[in-house]
Motif scaffolding. Structure first.
Motif, PDB file in Angstrom:
ATOM      1  N   LYS A 131      -7.366   3.950  -7.858  1.00  0.00           N
ATOM      2  CA  LYS A 131      -6.404   5.164  -8.434  1.00  0.00           C
ATOM      3  C   LYS A 131      -5.831   5.773  -7.069  1.00  0.00           C
ATOM      4  O   LYS A 131      -4.578   6.171  -7.197  1.00  0.00           O
ATOM      5  CB  LYS A 131      -7.154   6.098  -9.252  1.00  0.00           C
ATOM      6  CG  LYS A 131      -7.177   5.656 -10.573  1.00  0.00           C
ATOM      7  CD  LYS A 131      -8.027   6.311 -11.355  1.00  0.00           C
ATOM      8  CE  LYS A 131      -7.829   7.634 -11.930  1.00  0.00           C
ATOM      9  NZ  LYS A 131      -8.805   8.289 -12.818  1.00  0.00           N
ATOM     10  N   ALA A 132      -6.641   5.870  -6.054  1.00  0.00           N
ATOM     11  CA  ALA A 132      -6.034   6.459  -5.077  1.00  0.00           C
ATOM     12  C   ALA A 132      -4.947   5.706  -4.271  1.00  0.00           C
ATOM     13  O   ALA A 132      -3.992   6.322  -3.761  1.00  0.00           O
ATOM     14  CB  ALA A 132      -7.137   6.761  -3.841  1.00  0.00           C
ATOM     15  N   LEU A 133      -5.104   4.398  -4.375  1.00  0.00           N
ATOM     16  CA  LEU A 133      -4.008   3.741  -3.735  1.00  0.00           C
ATOM     17  C   LEU A 133      -2.689   3.686  -4.376  1.00  0.00           C
ATOM     18  O   LEU A 133      -1.700   3.527  -3.961  1.00  0.00           O
ATOM     19  CB  LEU A 133      -4.590   2.203  -3.355  1.00  0.00           C
ATOM     20  CG  LEU A 133      -5.618   1.902  -2.481  1.00  0.00           C
ATOM     21  CD1 LEU A 133      -6.337   0.703  -2.495  1.00  0.00           C
ATOM     22  CD2 LEU A 133      -5.144   2.359  -0.859  1.00  0.00           C
ATOM     23  N   ALA A 134      -3.076   3.640  -5.699  1.00  0.00           N
ATOM     24  CA  ALA A 134      -1.679   3.824  -6.792  1.00  0.00           C
ATOM     25  C   ALA A 134      -0.965   2.815  -6.542  1.00  0.00           C
ATOM     26  O   ALA A 134       0.389   3.144  -6.353  1.00  0.00           O
ATOM     27  CB  ALA A 134      -1.322   5.457  -6.767  1.00  0.00           C
ATOM     28  N   PRO A 135      -0.943   1.524  -6.661  1.00  0.00           N
ATOM     29  CA  PRO A 135      -0.066   0.597  -6.459  1.00  0.00           C
ATOM     30  C   PRO A 135       1.015   0.478  -7.696  1.00  0.00           C
ATOM     31  O   PRO A 135       0.524   1.020  -8.620  1.00  0.00           O
ATOM     32  CB  PRO A 135      -1.040  -0.721  -6.516  1.00  0.00           C
ATOM     33  CG  PRO A 135      -2.165  -0.498  -7.095  1.00  0.00           C
ATOM     34  CD  PRO A 135      -2.226   0.965  -6.872  1.00  0.00           C
ATOM     35  N   ARG A 136       2.037   0.165  -7.299  1.00  0.00           N
ATOM     36  CA  ARG A 136       3.237   0.204  -8.701  1.00  0.00           C
ATOM     37  C   ARG A 136       3.091  -0.936  -9.124  1.00  0.00           C
ATOM     38  O   ARG A 136       2.516  -2.109  -8.810  1.00  0.00           O
ATOM     39  CB  ARG A 136       4.428   0.050  -7.688  1.00  0.00           C
ATOM     40  CG  ARG A 136       5.187   1.301  -7.129  1.00  0.00           C
ATOM     41  CD  ARG A 136       6.450   1.315  -6.390  1.00  0.00           C
ATOM     42  NE  ARG A 136       7.415   1.037  -7.504  1.00  0.00           N
ATOM     43  CZ  ARG A 136       8.210   1.873  -7.942  1.00  0.00           C
ATOM     44  NH1 ARG A 136       7.938   3.236  -7.531  1.00  0.00           N
ATOM     45  NH2 ARG A 136       9.166   1.679  -8.935  1.00  0.00           N
ATOM     46  N   ALA A 137       3.113  -0.832 -10.553  1.00  0.00           N
ATOM     47  CA  ALA A 137       2.829  -1.836 -11.704  1.00  0.00           C
ATOM     48  C   ALA A 137       4.446  -2.742 -11.684  1.00  0.00           C
ATOM     49  O   ALA A 137       3.809  -3.809 -12.365  1.00  0.00           O
ATOM     50  CB  ALA A 137       2.495  -1.103 -12.841  1.00  0.00           C
TER      51      ALA A 137
END
Ligand SMILES: Cc1cc2nc3c(=O)[nH]c(=O)nc-3n(C[C@H](O)[C@H](O)[C@H](O)COP(=O)(O)OP(=O)(O)OC[C@H]3O[C@@H](n4cnc5c(N)ncnc54)[C@H](O)[C@@H]3O)c2cc1C
Ligand code: FES
Length: 280
Positions: free
Chosen positions: A199-205
């Motif tokens: 969640k912290a890294l929040a890669p784009r989907a």
């Protein structure tokens, strides 16, 4: 003539590598007796094989090597019961059998050109190691977008493949994030569970596909994090480890609803799993 699927390929244990501080996970390097057998054994990351020992029977294990690493196969095995304890006691030179390759691999055709998220926990990182090595192979790397790996374990000493993880972290064509629940004095990387790091890294989907392997609790919360990040179920890939016997869709030992995990899986999208009864 097609090979008898019950017939193992004879192989030799070449090398054993202790993977963790508890010494209950070892990687076994196996070499086929007959080079023709090695050539016939065509696999892709995500598949598994049954290893057999005379008088002990056989058990399924994910293939931890990549087909781009030729000459041997790797299997990383946690000591849990009789068969795995016997495997752990073997000396180099011991003969054993390899039956396979079995099951469906990760969906490499769908993964081509995509940004990849490779998420693992504990000793379930085996086929993910295979996937990473496969993607990083010089002939394959340009066929994928960015590669983000998030791998967690309880302690630093429980992370497998530590030499390779460190080597991957020196590269600029892959981003590798390691996390532990309980750091030791020298630990300088993430602390916390895999879903939180994700969640912290929040890669784009968008244009991305996620492969997840790990213990059930990690998978449950990772799926929540991926959903919050906008990953549709069709782009979340999981690998199941049901009990198995034949490995070739004959014995009915591994079914969930109308699916055989050994032949329809063990790799499924989350979308596919949602259509099955909750038995895993
Ligand atoms: C497709 C697939 C891939 C696998 N890949 C790996 C791998 O890469 N590395 C690895 O170490 N193990 C892997 N496993 C699990 C491995 O097959 C079992 O640990 C092994 O069969 C245990 O044999 P045993 O005789 O030592 O233990 P047993 O005496 O049969 O069992 C010992 C303990 O382990 C539990 N157990 C046994 N099999 C499983 C299972 N399939 N799932 C969950 N718990 C189980 C039992 O409930 C028991 O508590 C995989 C299983 C499958 C189906
Ligand atoms: S293990 Fe026999 S049908 Fe799947």
């Amino acid at each position: 003539m097609a090979r008898n699927p019950y017939l193992p390929y004879p192989a030799r244990l070449e090398e054993t590598i202790v993977e963790n501080d508890a010494k209950d996970i070892k990687t076994f390097r196996l070499v086929f007796d007959d080079p023709a057998g090695a050539a016939e054994f065509q696999y892709l990351p995500g598949q598994f094989a049954e290893l057999s020992l005379p008088g002990m029977g056989e058990a399924p294990f994910g293939i931890a090597s990549s087909p781009t690493e030729t000459g041997s196969l790797l299997f990383s095995v946690k000591r849990t019961g009789l068969f795995t304890a016997e495997l752990h006691s073997l000396e180099p030179g011991t003969r054993l059998g390899i039956r396979g390759p079995m099951g469906k691999p990760f969906p490499w055709d769908r993964m081509a050109g995509k940004n990849l998220l490779i998420i693992g926990g504990g000793f379930a990182f085996t086929t993910l190691r295979s996937a990473v090595q496969y993607v990083l192979a010089p002939a394959n790397r340009s066929g994928f977008g960015s590669v983000l790996v998030v791998y967690g374990a309880r302690t630093p000493g429980e992370l497998m493949y530590r030499g390779e993880l460190a080597q991957w972290q020196t590269r600029d064509d892959i981003s590798v994030h390691l996390t532990v629940d309980k750091p030791d004095e020298g630990w300088t990387q993430h602390v916390g569970v895999v879903p939180s790091v994700l969640k912290a890294l929040a890669p784009r989907a968008d244009n991305a596909l996620a492969i997840v392997c790990g213990p059930p609790v990690m998978i449950r919360f990772t799926l929540l994090s991926l959903a919050q990040l906008g990953f549709p179920d069709s782009r979340v890939i999981l690998s199941l480890e049901m009990r198995m016997k034949c490995g070739i869709g004959k014995c009915g030992r591994c079914n969930i609803g109308n699916k055989f995990v050994c032949t329809d899986g063990p790799v499924f999208t989350r979308e596919e799993l949602k259509t099955l009864p909750v038995e895993f």
